[in-house]
Enzyme design. Structure first.
Site, PDB file in Angstrom:
ATOM      1  N   ARG A 343       0.742  -1.123  -0.008  1.00  0.00           N
ATOM      2  CA  ARG A 343       0.083   0.109  -0.064  1.00  0.00           C
ATOM      3  C   ARG A 343       0.963   1.234  -0.028  1.00  0.00           C
ATOM      4  NH1 ARG A 343      -0.819  -0.683   5.844  1.00  0.00           N
ATOM      5  NH2 ARG A 343      -2.356  -2.407   5.355  1.00  0.00           N
ATOM      6  N   HIS A 397      -2.309  -9.004   5.483  1.00  0.00           N
ATOM      7  CA  HIS A 397      -3.211  -7.967   5.546  1.00  0.00           C
ATOM      8  C   HIS A 397      -4.303  -7.933   4.224  1.00  0.00           C
ATOM      9  CE1 HIS A 397      -0.605  -6.209   8.470  1.00  0.00           C
ATOM     10  NE2 HIS A 397      -1.445  -5.146   8.698  1.00  0.00           N
ATOM     11  N   CYS A 464      -5.627  -0.096   8.709  1.00  0.00           N
ATOM     12  CA  CYS A 464      -5.072   0.061   9.959  1.00  0.00           C
ATOM     13  C   CYS A 464      -4.314  -1.162  10.211  1.00  0.00           C
ATOM     14  CB  CYS A 464      -6.420   0.251  10.877  1.00  0.00           C
ATOM     15  SG  CYS A 464      -5.989   0.526  12.531  1.00  0.00           S
ATOM     16  N   ASP A 465      -2.884  -1.330  10.399  1.00  0.00           N
ATOM     17  CA  ASP A 465      -2.065  -2.347  10.512  1.00  0.00           C
ATOM     18  C   ASP A 465      -2.452  -3.042  11.930  1.00  0.00           C
ATOM     19  OD1 ASP A 465      -0.622  -2.547   8.267  1.00  0.00           O
ATOM     20  OD2 ASP A 465       0.617  -0.827   9.001  1.00  0.00           O
ATOM     21  N   PRO A 466      -2.491  -1.969  13.021  1.00  0.00           N
ATOM     22  CA  PRO A 466      -2.738  -2.750  14.476  1.00  0.00           C
ATOM     23  C   PRO A 466      -4.250  -3.157  14.638  1.00  0.00           C
ATOM     24  CG  PRO A 466      -2.579  -0.456  14.733  1.00  0.00           C
ATOM     25  CD  PRO A 466      -2.218  -0.892  13.072  1.00  0.00           C
TER      26      PRO A 466
END
Length: 780
Positions: A343, A397, A464-466
């Site tokens: 991304r 992801h 939102c990775d986390p």
């Protein structure tokens, strides 16, 4: 713009800080193809170079774990830095730029130019000009110091450049002075355990060096003998008549030199120093030629596609000078990693297409060659054969495919190059197809990622990775990803239609419409859109939640994907965003911030309240919202969001940074911890930049490309009565004048004196210079 803390010099395209203590963490950055350095205004530095993995040549004096660049970087007394002590008999010791002695000079100026950082300091009628540039294509810092005697008497000074190497290796480290090269050379061996790693280790640049163009009067290469009992504020080495001339042998090495000089009234002295990594002494010897070259790195930003002039002069300066610079940094450096997140890579190249569309195209095709024939994009793009997926790229992801079409849509709008769709490109595993087929496969992969409700599975994170525990059991879904998928279908169906794939276009329009229905059914609960549904079927981001009640991204992307049904609903969402998320520094990502762990959402709830994804003013999300506001026709509100991302003289003390870049976030949790809100992360790696540039060009100034040429549809703030933009577009130079006119009730566009109709399309002309006049109605 005068200010007690900083000023903007439009003549030199610089931002100038007038105090070392008012915003002590203010910093600037420079880069070239092989390195990056972030310099604190007080002299602390964070630098790394590529070999090909990121590495350091100056470290703290203790073992440091290797990691990615951290936000809100903390400085401490022995933090790596670049310092110069000055000693004169009968006068107080001081150091430049400010650390480590912390003696406030009579005059202090820190100047950030595009291609250099400079300090101008006056103390006791002596002017010191300390300048940092980078070598054009080498991982080397080039420092110059000019000393001018402004007094009426001769002055005897001792100058001590002190550039600590830090703790280089527990395995092997040392440092010696080379009289032949006027250089202190620190040597180390990167620790390794496996025999198979030895050959790779031996090829690394495990030496660091500090070279002078003048022979020092004395020197030391041992940290302990330099500092002694006096500490860095009063180092024993400096307080003695001469530095002790000691090499380091398995001790913490440093680079300290002493230059004694007498300067007559009106005279000046100058020094040059180099600091950086090297593989061996022969490489260092070759780099010394930099002393004889021009002391100037090329400008950081060139070929900018737009130059604006508007009533907000600070905004104009940022857009013309600093915005393309930061866009170029992202597009050229890949954030100094060998495996940028997919991304990030695609969005950074989306910004680059405005500066260098051919390079952006090559990068897009490079990424596409790492797509699997299933249509799935990897979590990271490997930039060289030995690169591996690291850190967050080892976690699956779900969003990477959406950025393919977002880049491609922007690229074709800007360049008109539809032939890219017909270019053949291999898959990572097997086979080759056209770009069109690759993107079609990517869209099919997004479609297959829908659950039985027709919503997008989040797995272990989306944008939102986390947010890593919403769907780790395979059932949780993301409202944002569902909207981004819908938006992808929307863009792809339009491109298919324009490329004479009518049946395919109709299919994806139907998929988008169906997905929007499901988005509304499951996520439109109350006055705004929820953020997701967990593995255990808990909807979150809704009004009954005590924390994480409302998220910004679903509201923005509901606009972009067309999931909002009417104007009243849109107005209500905007009202709720302004009520719950707005701060003087921009809209927060979520509110209220989480203060305790939620196992069904993940580690985002473990981050400090108001920091990063846990409710900061996360500028990447803020610019999505600005883009959505322009999409919906709210130009005044959209501009306000763009403007709030930039420090101003009113809030620079709270933000703590200069307006030379946009950080990835400012502290949020505005209603929970207002005393900390607005503080900059000082991290200039951010996906914000491409979207910011695109929104300024296409939304604010309304100069958007398309099939028929350039569409002119500005949304300037209502209090701007005049503005102008010079825009390069497909090889044509457009000079656009905007003015408000009481005689018009709608936008009127004329090109070369002739009125333009058909939705304000200015078709590509035969001549290469076009004058455009845009008349706008006066707002009531």
């Amino acid at each position: 713009m005068p200010s007690g803390i900083y000023s903007i010099n439009s003549d030199t395209a610089s931002v100038n800080l007038h105090s070392p203590t008012a915003i002590p963490n203010a910093c600037g950055f420079l880069w070239n193809p092989k390195m990056m350095i972030q310099m604190n205004c007080r002299g602390y530095a964070v630098a790394q170079f590529m070999q090909p993995e990121p590495a350091k040549y100056a470290r703290p004096p203790n073992i440091e774990a290797q990691t990615f660049m951290q936000p809100e970087h903390h400085y401490f007394a022995h933090h790596p830095g670049r310092f110069v002590y000055v000693k004169e008999a009968g006068k107080s010791l001081f150091s430049m730029p400010f650390e480590p002695v912390r003696h406030a000079p009579e005059i202090y100026l820190f100047e950030h130019f595009q291609n250099k950082l400079r300090w101008v300091i006056e103390e006791q009628s002596i002017r010191y000009t300390l300048t940092l540039t980078l070598a054009e294509d080498e991982a080397v810092e080039h420092w110059t110091l000019k000393i001018e005697n402004l007094s009426k008497v001769a002055r005897s000074l001792s100058i001590y450049p002190y550039f600590p190497f830090g703790y280089m290796s527990w395995m092997n480290q040392s440092a010696v002075f080379s009289p032949e090269l006027n250089t202190i050379i620190a040597s180390s061996i990167t620790p390794y355990q496996k025999v198979s790693d030895q050959a790779k280790i031996s090829a690394l640049k495990d030496k660091s060096f500090f070279a002078s163009d003048r022979t020092p009067d004395s020197w030391t290469a041992m940290q302990q003998s330099f500092e002694g009992m006096g500490g860095l504020q009063q180092p024993d080495g400096v307080m003695q008549p001469k530095l002790p001339q000691q090499n380091a042998c398995y001790e913490v090495p440093t680079a300290a030199m002493q230059f004694d000089l007498t300067i007559e009234p009106g005279d000046c002295e100058s020094f040059q120093w180099l600091f950086g990594p090297a593989h061996n002494e022969d490489e260092i010897r070759g780099l010394l030629s930099i002393f004889k070259g021009p002391n100037n790195q090329p400008d950081s930003a060139t070929n900018a596609p737009i130059e604006i002039d508007c009533p907000d002069t600070d905004f104009s300066t940022f857009v013309n000078t600093w915005l393309p610079r930061q866009v170029k940094y992202h597009g050229e450096s890949n954030r100094l990693t060998t495996d940028p997140q997919t991304r990030n890579y695609l969005q950074d190249q989306m910004g680059m297409l405005y500066l260098n569309p051919e390079k952006a195209k090559d990068a897009f095709l490079f990424a596409l060659r790492q797509q699997h024939s299933s249509g799935e994009m990897p979590d990271g793009i490997l930039l060289h054969p030995d690169a591996e997926l690291k850190y967050i790229n080892q976690v699956p992801h779900s969003d990477h495919n959406v950025w393919l079409i977002i880049f491609l849509d922007a690229y074709i709008r800007e360049t008109g190059d539809r032939q890219i769709l017909n270019e053949f490109c291999p898959y990572a595993d097997a086979g080759a197809e056209t770009v069109f087929d690759h993107v079609e496969a990517a869209m099919q992969h997004l479609y297959k990622n829908l659950d039985e409700r027709g919503l997008s599975l989040i797995h272990q994170g989306d944008w939102c990775d986390p947010m890593n525990m919403v769907g780790h059991k395979g059932k949780g879904v993301s409202a944002w990803l569902s909207m981004a998928t819908s938006y992808s279908f929307k863009l792809w169906s339009a491109l298919c239609e324009q490329s004479n794939h009518s049946a395919t276009a109709e299919y994806w329009r139907a998929c988008q419409n169906q997905l929007n229905q499901q988005i509304r059914e499951f996520f439109k609960l109350g006055k705004w859109f929820a953020r997701g549904i967990t593995d255990d079927n808990n909807v979150f981001g809704i009004e009954t939640d005590v924390e994480g009640k409302i998220f910004l991204n679903p509201q923005s992307w509901a606009v972009l994907c067309g999931a909002i049904e009417n104007e009243n609903e849109l107005n209500t969402i905007i009202e709720q965003v302004e009520k719950h998320l707005y701060t003087p520094y921009g809209p927060m990502l979520l509110a209220p911030s989480y203060t305790k762990f939620r196992a069904d959402i993940g580690r985002v709830t473990q981050k400090s309240p108001g920091v990063a994804e846990n409710g900061s003013v996360y500028n990447h999300a803020a610019v999505f919202y600005a883009c959505a506001l322009f999409e919906a026709g709210f130009g005044n509100k959209g501009y306000a969001v763009l403007k709030n991302m930039l420090p101003s003289e009113e809030d620079v003390s709270q933000r703590g940074q200069l307006p030379v870049y946009i950080p990835n976030y400012y502290r949020g949790a505005y209603f929970q911890f207002p005393q900390h809100a607005g503080r900059s992360s000082h991290l200039f790696n951010t996906g914000t930049m491409a979207w910011y540039y695109q929104t300024v060009i296409e939304g604010l100034f309304g100069l958007k490309g398309g099939v028929q040429g350039l569409c002119v549809a500005p949304q300037l703030p209502s209090d701007w009565h005049k503005a102008s933009a010079a825009r390069w577009f497909r090889g044509v130079y457009y000079q656009v004048q905007y003015e408000r006119d009481t005689e018009v009730t709608d936008i009127q566009v004329s090109a070369q004196g002739a009125s333009v109709i058909q939705q304000h399309w200015v078709c590509e002309p035969y001549n290469k210079h076009v004058s455009v006049v845009v008349k706008l109605p006066v707002s009531p």
